[in-house]
Design a protein around this motif. Structure first.
Motif, PDB file in Angstrom:
ATOM      1  N   ARG A   8       3.645  15.373   5.415  1.00 34.78           N
ATOM      2  CA  ARG A   8       4.646  15.008   6.426  1.00 34.78           C
ATOM      3  C   ARG A   8       4.752  16.114   7.470  1.00 34.78           C
ATOM      4  N   ILE A   9       4.984  15.713   8.704  1.00 37.69           N
ATOM      5  CA  ILE A   9       5.341  16.623   9.788  1.00 37.69           C
ATOM      6  C   ILE A   9       6.795  16.367  10.149  1.00 37.69           C
ATOM      7  N   THR A  10       7.598  17.413  10.120  1.00 36.80           N
ATOM      8  CA  THR A  10       8.998  17.310  10.525  1.00 36.80           C
ATOM      9  C   THR A  10       9.223  18.189  11.747  1.00 36.80           C
ATOM     10  N   ILE A  11       9.959  17.656  12.720  1.00 38.46           N
ATOM     11  CA  ILE A  11      10.226  18.396  13.960  1.00 38.46           C
ATOM     12  C   ILE A  11      11.709  18.718  14.045  1.00 38.46           C
ATOM     13  N   ASP A  12      12.020  19.991  14.133  1.00 40.58           N
ATOM     14  CA  ASP A  12      13.403  20.444  14.325  1.00 40.58           C
ATOM     15  C   ASP A  12      13.678  20.459  15.825  1.00 40.58           C
ATOM     16  N   ARG A  13      14.259  19.405  16.331  1.00 39.45           N
ATOM     17  CA  ARG A  13      14.463  19.290  17.784  1.00 39.45           C
ATOM     18  C   ARG A  13      15.406  20.366  18.311  1.00 39.45           C
ATOM     19  N   GLY A  14      16.288  20.849  17.452  1.00 41.34           N
ATOM     20  CA  GLY A  14      17.184  21.918  17.868  1.00 41.34           C
ATOM     21  C   GLY A  14      16.472  23.228  18.124  1.00 41.34           C
ATOM     22  N   ALA A  15      15.257  23.363  17.561  1.00 39.69           N
ATOM     23  CA  ALA A  15      14.490  24.596  17.765  1.00 39.69           C
ATOM     24  C   ALA A  15      13.592  24.528  18.993  1.00 39.69           C
ATOM     25  N   LEU A  16      13.580  23.379  19.669  1.00 34.27           N
ATOM     26  CA  LEU A  16      12.740  23.234  20.859  1.00 34.27           C
ATOM     27  C   LEU A  16      13.389  23.920  22.057  1.00 34.27           C
ATOM     28  N   PRO A  17      12.601  24.583  22.883  1.00 32.96           N
ATOM     29  CA  PRO A  17      13.156  25.170  24.097  1.00 32.96           C
ATOM     30  C   PRO A  17      13.522  24.082  25.100  1.00 32.96           C
ATOM     31  N   GLU A  18      14.411  24.394  26.014  1.00 34.71           N
ATOM     32  CA  GLU A  18      14.726  23.454  27.087  1.00 34.71           C
ATOM     33  C   GLU A  18      13.476  23.213  27.922  1.00 34.71           C
ATOM     34  N   GLY A  19      13.311  21.974  28.373  1.00 34.37           N
ATOM     35  CA  GLY A  19      12.164  21.686  29.224  1.00 34.37           C
ATOM     36  C   GLY A  19      11.426  20.443  28.801  1.00 34.37           C
ATOM     37  N   ARG A  22      11.141  18.553  25.138  1.00 32.24           N
ATOM     38  CA  ARG A  22      12.226  17.712  24.627  1.00 32.24           C
ATOM     39  C   ARG A  22      12.110  16.257  25.089  1.00 32.24           C
ATOM     40  N   GLY A  23      11.393  16.044  26.186  1.00 40.72           N
ATOM     41  CA  GLY A  23      11.241  14.689  26.694  1.00 40.72           C
ATOM     42  C   GLY A  23      10.017  13.954  26.194  1.00 40.72           C
ATOM     43  N   LEU A  24       9.184  14.629  25.413  1.00 42.08           N
ATOM     44  CA  LEU A  24       7.965  13.981  24.922  1.00 42.08           C
ATOM     45  C   LEU A  24       8.303  12.881  23.917  1.00 42.08           C
ATOM     46  N   PRO A  25       7.724  11.677  24.099  1.00 42.33           N
ATOM     47  CA  PRO A  25       7.939  10.624  23.103  1.00 42.33           C
ATOM     48  C   PRO A  25       7.543  11.036  21.685  1.00 42.33           C
ATOM     49  N   ALA A  26       6.548  11.915  21.566  1.00 39.89           N
ATOM     50  CA  ALA A  26       6.066  12.318  20.239  1.00 39.89           C
ATOM     51  C   ALA A  26       7.118  13.032  19.410  1.00 39.89           C
ATOM     52  N   VAL A  27       8.095  13.666  20.038  1.00 39.76           N
ATOM     53  CA  VAL A  27       9.084  14.435  19.275  1.00 39.76           C
ATOM     54  C   VAL A  27      10.363  13.650  19.034  1.00 39.76           C
ATOM     55  N   ARG A  28      10.474  12.462  19.606  1.00 31.95           N
ATOM     56  CA  ARG A  28      11.723  11.703  19.492  1.00 31.95           C
ATOM     57  C   ARG A  28      11.983  11.172  18.097  1.00 31.95           C
ATOM     58  N   CYS A  29      10.921  10.977  17.306  1.00 28.85           N
ATOM     59  CA  CYS A  29      11.102  10.423  15.967  1.00 28.85           C
ATOM     60  C   CYS A  29      11.550  11.474  14.972  1.00 28.85           C
ATOM     61  N   GLY A  30      11.414  12.744  15.318  1.00 30.95           N
ATOM     62  CA  GLY A  30      11.780  13.805  14.390  1.00 30.95           C
ATOM     63  C   GLY A  30      10.724  14.124  13.366  1.00 30.95           C
ATOM     64  N   GLY A  31       9.612  13.373  13.404  1.00 29.30           N
ATOM     65  CA  GLY A  31       8.525  13.645  12.465  1.00 29.30           C
ATOM     66  C   GLY A  31       7.870  12.372  11.997  1.00 29.30           C
ATOM     67  N   VAL A  86       7.879  22.902  14.258  1.00 27.68           N
ATOM     68  CA  VAL A  86       7.220  21.993  13.320  1.00 27.68           C
ATOM     69  C   VAL A  86       7.247  22.569  11.910  1.00 27.68           C
ATOM     70  N   ARG A  87       7.560  21.712  10.959  1.00 28.65           N
ATOM     71  CA  ARG A  87       7.493  22.073   9.547  1.00 28.65           C
ATOM     72  C   ARG A  87       6.532  21.105   8.863  1.00 28.65           C
ATOM     73  N   LEU A  88       5.632  21.644   8.063  1.00 27.64           N
ATOM     74  CA  LEU A  88       4.661  20.820   7.363  1.00 27.64           C
ATOM     75  C   LEU A  88       5.009  20.729   5.885  1.00 27.64           C
ATOM     76  N   GLU A  89       5.092  19.513   5.374  1.00 30.01           N
ATOM     77  CA  GLU A  89       5.219  19.319   3.930  1.00 30.01           C
ATOM     78  C   GLU A  89       3.808  19.223   3.370  1.00 30.01           C
ATOM     79  N   LYS A  90       3.431  20.210   2.567  1.00 31.62           N
ATOM     80  CA  LYS A  90       2.052  20.310   2.101  1.00 31.62           C
ATOM     81  C   LYS A  90       1.931  19.993   0.623  1.00 31.62           C
ATOM     82  N   SER A  91       0.725  19.620   0.239  1.00 30.70           N
ATOM     83  CA  SER A  91       0.395  19.443  -1.165  1.00 30.70           C
ATOM     84  C   SER A  91       0.308  20.808  -1.839  1.00 30.70           C
ATOM     85  N   PRO A  92       0.602  20.901  -3.132  1.00 25.72           N
ATOM     86  CA  PRO A  92       0.395  22.170  -3.847  1.00 25.72           C
ATOM     87  C   PRO A  92      -1.072  22.583  -3.871  1.00 25.72           C
TER      88      PRO A  92
END
Length: 247
Positions: A8-19, A22-31, A86-92
Motif C-alpha cells: 500500500r501507498i499512503t499519502i499524508d496530505r498534511g505533510a505536503l508543501p503548499e503549491g 496539493r492539487g494533483l488528482p493522484a494525491v486526492r485519494c490519500g493512497g 509518502v508511506r509504504l506498507e511493505k512485506s516483511p
C-alpha cells in the motif's frame, strides 16, 4: 501468490508543501493498495501518475533519476518532494533486487554505467555485464530498454517503470509485456506508469486509472486507453475525418 513487496501507498496530505502538489488528482485519494504482482497507472497527462510512481521509488530507496539502489548520481535535482509525504506498507520479505526505470533519464543511467566501468573498484566485474555486456549507448533507445529488461531484471525483484513504452515499437512493447508476465510468475512485483494500451493488457494485472477525482481500479476494456485505441483502429478513416475537421 507473490509476496507483494509494496502492499500500500499512503499519502499524508498534511505533510505536503503548499503549491501544485496539493492539487494533483493522484494525491486526492490519500493512497492506494496493491493486490496483484503487476499494477499499471494510466491516465491523462498531468494527473500525477508518474509523480506518484517517482515518490514510491524514492521512498523505496531508489535513485530519483533511475537505476538500482547502488546508483547515487544526480544530473539535475528535479524530483518532487511528494516522497516525504509518502508511506509504504511493505512485506516483511525484502525483494532480491529493485530498480527504477525512467524513460526520460535512462540516457543518464547508461552514461553512469560507463563511468563506473571506466573506474572499477578492485575486483568488481563490469556493471555493463548485468545489461548484456554491450554498451547501452551503442544501441538504439529501444534496444537499450530491452537489454535492461532481458538481462538485468529477474524473479523476486521490485521494478518501478515510468513510461517504458516511450522508446519501444509495438513489437517491442509486446516483448516487454511477455517479460513482465514471465517475471511476475517468478515472484517479481511491477508498478508501471504507462500510456500504452498494449502493456496494460498484461494478464492478471490491475489497472489504476487516474482521473480528476484520483485513481480508481478499472477493468482493462473500460479504460480510456483501450477505448480510444479500439475506436481508432476499428474506424481510422472516420476518426481522422473528425479529428481533422473534415466532418
Amino acid at each position: 501468490m507473490n509476496p507483494l513487496f509494496i502492499r500500500r501507498i499512503t499519502i499524508d496530505r498534511g505533510a505536503l508543501p503548499e503549491g501544485w502538489l496539493r492539487g494533483l488528482p493522484a494525491v486526492r485519494c490519500g493512497g492506494l493498495a496493491f493486490h496483484r504482482p503487476v499494477t499499471f497507472f494510466v491516465g491523462e497527462n498531468g494527473t500525477g501518475k508518474s509523480t506518484l510512481l517517482e515518490a514510491a521509488a524514492v521512498a523505496s530507496g531508489l535513485n530519483p533519476e533511475g537505476g538500482s539502489r547502488s546508483f547515487r548520481f544526480s544530473t539535475r535535482d528535479s524530483h518532487s518532494p511528494l516522497y516525504r509525504a509518502v508511506r509504504l506498507e511493505k512485506s516483511p520479505l525484502a525483494p532480491r533486487d529493485a530498480y527504477f526505470l525512467r524513460a526520460e533519464s535512462f540516457y543518464n543511467v547508461a552514461t553512469k554505467i560507463e563511468e563506473l566501468d571506466a573506474n572499477p573498484r578492485d575486483g568488481s566485474p563490469p556493471v555493463i555485464g548485468a545489461y548484456g555486456g554491450r554498451s547501452l549507448h551503442e544501441q538504439s533507445h529501444g534496444e537499450s530498454f530491452l537489454a535492461l529488461v532481458r538481462n538485468r531484471f529477474r524473479g523476486g525483484g521490485l521494478y518501478l517503470l515510468d513510461e517504458p513504452e516511450a522508446a519501444l515499437s509495438p513489437t517491442g512493447q509486446m516483448t516487454l509485456l511477455a517479460r513482465i508476465h514471465a517475471l511476475a510468475g517468478q515472484g517479481a512485483q511491477w508498478i508501471i506508469a504507462t500510456h500504452s494500451p498494449l502493456l496494460i493488457a498484461c494478464p492478471g494485472s490491475e489497472v489504476y486509472e487516474f482521473g480528476e477525482n484520483g485513481p480508481r481500479l478499472t477493468p482493462y476494456r473500460q479504460t480510456a486507453h483501450f477505448q480510444v485505441a479500439r475506436g481508432f483502429l476499428n474506424k481510422p478513416e472516420e476518426t481522422l475525418r473528425v479529428l481533422l475537421g473534415e466532418e
